[in-house]
Scaffold this motif. Structure first.
Motif, mmCIF file in Angstrom:
data_model
loop_
_atom_site.group_PDB
_atom_site.id
_atom_site.type_symbol
_atom_site.label_atom_id
_atom_site.label_comp_id
_atom_site.label_asym_id
_atom_site.label_seq_id
_atom_site.Cartn_x
_atom_site.Cartn_y
_atom_site.Cartn_z
ATOM 1 N N ALA A 85 0.854 -1.179 0.000
ATOM 2 C CA ALA A 85 0.000 0.000 0.000
ATOM 3 C C ALA A 85 0.896 1.236 0.000
ATOM 4 O O ALA A 85 1.844 1.327 0.792
ATOM 5 C CB ALA A 85 -0.917 0.003 1.223
ATOM 6 N N LEU A 86 0.609 2.185 -0.898
ATOM 7 C CA LEU A 86 1.483 3.343 -1.042
ATOM 8 C C LEU A 86 1.139 4.496 -0.106
ATOM 9 O O LEU A 86 1.969 5.382 0.117
ATOM 10 C CB LEU A 86 1.444 3.856 -2.490
ATOM 11 N N ASN A 87 -0.081 4.518 0.416
ATOM 12 C CA ASN A 87 -0.538 5.672 1.206
ATOM 13 C C ASN A 87 0.433 6.106 2.299
ATOM 14 O O ASN A 87 0.796 7.292 2.365
ATOM 15 C CB ASN A 87 -1.914 5.375 1.798
ATOM 16 N N PRO A 88 0.918 5.192 3.170
ATOM 17 C CA PRO A 88 1.814 5.635 4.241
ATOM 18 C C PRO A 88 3.086 6.310 3.728
ATOM 19 O O PRO A 88 3.536 7.312 4.291
ATOM 20 C CB PRO A 88 2.123 4.338 4.995
ATOM 21 N N GLU A 89 3.666 5.777 2.661
ATOM 22 C CA GLU A 89 4.906 6.340 2.133
ATOM 23 C C GLU A 89 4.677 7.691 1.473
ATOM 24 O O GLU A 89 5.477 8.621 1.614
ATOM 25 C CB GLU A 89 5.543 5.370 1.140
ATOM 26 N N VAL A 90 3.550 7.826 0.742
ATOM 27 C CA VAL A 90 3.242 9.105 0.102
ATOM 28 C C VAL A 90 3.010 10.177 1.158
ATOM 29 O O VAL A 90 3.499 11.313 1.037
ATOM 30 C CB VAL A 90 2.002 8.968 -0.811
ATOM 31 N N VAL A 91 2.272 9.828 2.239
ATOM 32 C CA VAL A 91 2.015 10.788 3.312
ATOM 33 C C VAL A 91 3.312 11.189 3.988
ATOM 34 O O VAL A 91 3.540 12.374 4.307
ATOM 35 C CB VAL A 91 1.016 10.199 4.336
ATOM 36 N N ARG A 92 4.189 10.229 4.202
ATOM 37 C CA ARG A 92 5.453 10.508 4.889
ATOM 38 C C ARG A 92 6.376 11.378 4.045
ATOM 39 O O ARG A 92 7.034 12.287 4.553
ATOM 40 C CB ARG A 92 6.148 9.186 5.231
ATOM 41 N N LYS A 93 6.434 11.129 2.739
ATOM 42 C CA LYS A 93 7.373 11.844 1.876
ATOM 43 C C LYS A 93 6.749 13.063 1.188
ATOM 44 O O LYS A 93 7.473 13.912 0.654
ATOM 45 C CB LYS A 93 7.922 10.907 0.799
ATOM 46 N N SER A 94 5.398 13.114 1.160
ATOM 47 C CA SER A 94 4.686 14.204 0.464
ATOM 48 C C SER A 94 5.131 14.323 -1.000
ATOM 49 O O SER A 94 5.275 15.427 -1.542
ATOM 50 C CB SER A 94 4.888 15.537 1.190
ATOM 51 N N LYS A 95 5.385 13.208 -1.617
ATOM 52 C CA LYS A 95 5.734 13.220 -3.042
ATOM 53 C C LYS A 95 5.292 11.912 -3.694
ATOM 54 O O LYS A 95 4.953 10.938 -3.008
ATOM 55 C CB LYS A 95 7.236 13.421 -3.242
ATOM 56 N N THR A 96 5.302 11.912 -5.007
ATOM 57 C CA THR A 96 4.832 10.745 -5.769
ATOM 58 C C THR A 96 5.741 9.540 -5.534
ATOM 59 O O THR A 96 6.969 9.657 -5.515
ATOM 60 C CB THR A 96 4.778 11.072 -7.271
ATOM 61 N N VAL A 97 5.122 8.373 -5.375
ATOM 62 C CA VAL A 97 5.839 7.125 -5.132
ATOM 63 C C VAL A 97 5.298 6.060 -6.084
ATOM 64 O O VAL A 97 4.084 6.008 -6.335
ATOM 65 C CB VAL A 97 5.659 6.661 -3.667
ATOM 66 N N THR A 98 6.173 5.212 -6.614
ATOM 67 C CA THR A 98 5.764 4.128 -7.522
ATOM 68 C C THR A 98 6.294 2.801 -7.015
ATOM 69 O O THR A 98 7.462 2.697 -6.625
ATOM 70 C CB THR A 98 6.288 4.381 -8.951
#
Length: 479
Positions: A85-98
């Motif tokens: 799940a990408l949500n936690p990483e996107v919230v933590r980094k505030s940038k696009t994640v793939t």
């Protein structure tokens, strides 16, 4: 999804004026717009709660909206619905994640999680776009398999090229081999099936290559099949090939067998006496009809391959024992040649030994020669292993021998017929009738005379053994 959520995706910008009422229109139809996107859309809030998934996401994943809406993405991962799940990483980094994601059903997706900010720049939502790459993954696996097959094929072709590069002219000096080569030259001009008989190690493969090299098919690589080394369970598929899906583990593309690969060339069936009876039946059809049937196939395939077979077995005895088909023997016995064992062509031994010595000396960067008496000793040995035994002996001598000349004592006791040297062997020298200086002078003279005979000139001997020509003349004339 709320209207507030959609307005956060498209905040009003100074340099992008909107038509009157456009913002309200887009907000009212935001969910319809998301459902029209041809990629899966998965919308979560900052806590990872699923707010919305579009129709394409349902189609891609097989998950219905009621299975994920209101669910925490971490919980879905824990339950094994998907593995990332990408949500936690996107919230933590505030940038696009793939990342890639694997679903419970094995399907592979590429996820791109994008942060959504409001007018004040605060992070509000995470939108994850999903694309199905299951087919791409499968294609990559197939490409990897094909690459492996290509590498294996290249290795096989390289091996065959090395085999083909070997000399196609047998080395001989005897009358019996001159007659044998004359017969093979005649046979090489035809496409007739040839059966080569002979003991193990006489060089049947050398003569098969010679016939192929003298034939009209010489521009193609000869295919060699060792009938004794292929397991009975594989020999049918290897020789005749198979169709796609013919059996468990079969390639999805099928596979051509040796007879198809040898189109327009020669196929050499070595040790044909070891071929299983079931395969003998299928080979008989090739000889009779010029066609094969792949495993799992229903249509015969025409083949154009000249067949040369070889064996060290007595096929007549094998027929009587029920181990070889009589009708196959008659088909193979169109033209038969028997290669004499080395003990019956002793005139070939010195020439073969010198040939192998040059070959391996070049490989190992050595300067070694046989003494004449050593070659004579080799000639008197009975060679139960034939040419192969002679070649292996010379190979071993080149690797292990120190010094420029190979003497009879350097040969194995089974060949030179002598036991380990004792004082009795030096009785003549030990009598004390001649000085050590005289004895060494005689040995030097004998050695230099043999070296000159072997290399053909005093100048060559002087260069190889790093000695002046005048010194050589002085030593060989010294009494």
């Amino acid at each position: 999804m709320t209207n507030h959520g959609f307005s956060a995706i498209n905040p009003p910008l100074q340099d992008r004026d909107m038509l009157p009422n456009a913002k309200d229109l887009l907000a009212r139809h935001s969910l319809d717009i998301l459902d029209a996107i041809p990629e899966g859309v998965f919308v979560t809030n900052l806590e990872g709660i699923t707010l919305y998934v579009n129709r394409m996401y349902e189609q891609l994943t097989g998950l219905s909206r009621h299975q994920v809406l209101g669910r925490q993405v971490r919980t879905l991962v824990e339950e094994g619905v998907f593995d990332v799940a990408l949500n936690p990483e996107v919230v933590r980094k505030s940038k696009t994640v793939t990342h890639t994601q694997r679903l419970r059903n094995g399907k592979m997706l590429v996820l791109t999680g994008t942060p959504v900010f409001d007018e004040s720049g605060a992070l509000r939502l995470v939108i994850t776009f999903a694309r199905d790459i299951t087919r791409i993954s499968q294609l990559n696996e197939q490409i990897s398999e094909q690459k492996q097959l290509i590498e294996q094929t290249n290795e096989q072709m390289a091996y065959m090229a090395r085999e083909q590069s070997l000399t196609t002219t047998p080395v001989f000096a005897s009358k019996v081999m001159r007659e044998t080569l004359s017969f093979l030259q005649t046979m090489a001009k035809t496409d007739a099936t040839l059966l080569i008989l002979g003991e193990t190690g006489v060089g049947k493969d050398v003569f098969a290559r010679y016939v192929h090299g003298q034939s009209q098919r010489c521009d193609k690589v000869m295919m060699k099949v060792d009938c004794g080394s292929i397991s009975e369970s594989l020999v049918e598929s290897e020789m005749f090939g198979y169709m796609a899906g013919a059996f468990t583990g079969a390639s999805s593309k099928g596979k051509a067998g040796y007879f198809e690969l040898a189109k327009g060339s020669t196929i050499f069936l070595d040790e044909i006496g070891e071929m299983p009876l079931t395969m003998q039946t299928r080979l008989l059809r090739v000889l009779q009809d010029g066609e094969i049937m792949r495993i799992g196939g229903n249509k015969p395939v025409k083949v154009d391959a000249r067949i040369i077979a070889a064996t060290n077995r007595d096929l007549v005895s094998s027929i009587e024992e029920g181990k070889f088909r009589q009708d196959l023997f008659y088909r193979l016995n169109v033209a038969t040649v028997k290669i004499p064992p080395l003990r019956e062509r002793r005139a070939d031994i010195p020439l073969l030994a010198e040939t192998f010595l040059r070959q391996y000396s070049l490989r190992y960067h050595k300067q070694i020669a046989f003494m004449d008496i050593t070659l004579e000793t080799l000639t008197h040995y009975h060679w139960p292993g034939n040419v192969r035994e002679l070649e292996n002996l010379v190979h071993s001598l080149v690797i292990t021998h120190e010094g420029p000349l190979i003497a009879p004592a350097d040969l194995p006791p089974s060949i030179h017929g002598k036991k380990t040297e004792t004082a009795e062997d030096y009785k003549e020298f030990l009598q004390g009738e001649r000085s050590l200086k005289e004895i060494m002078a005689e040995i030097e003279s004998d050695f230099l005379n043999r070296a000159i005979r072997h290399h053909g000139s005093v100048q060559q001997v002087a260069r190889i053994f790093k000695i002046n020509r005048s010194t050589i003349f002085r030593k060989i004339n010294k009494k």
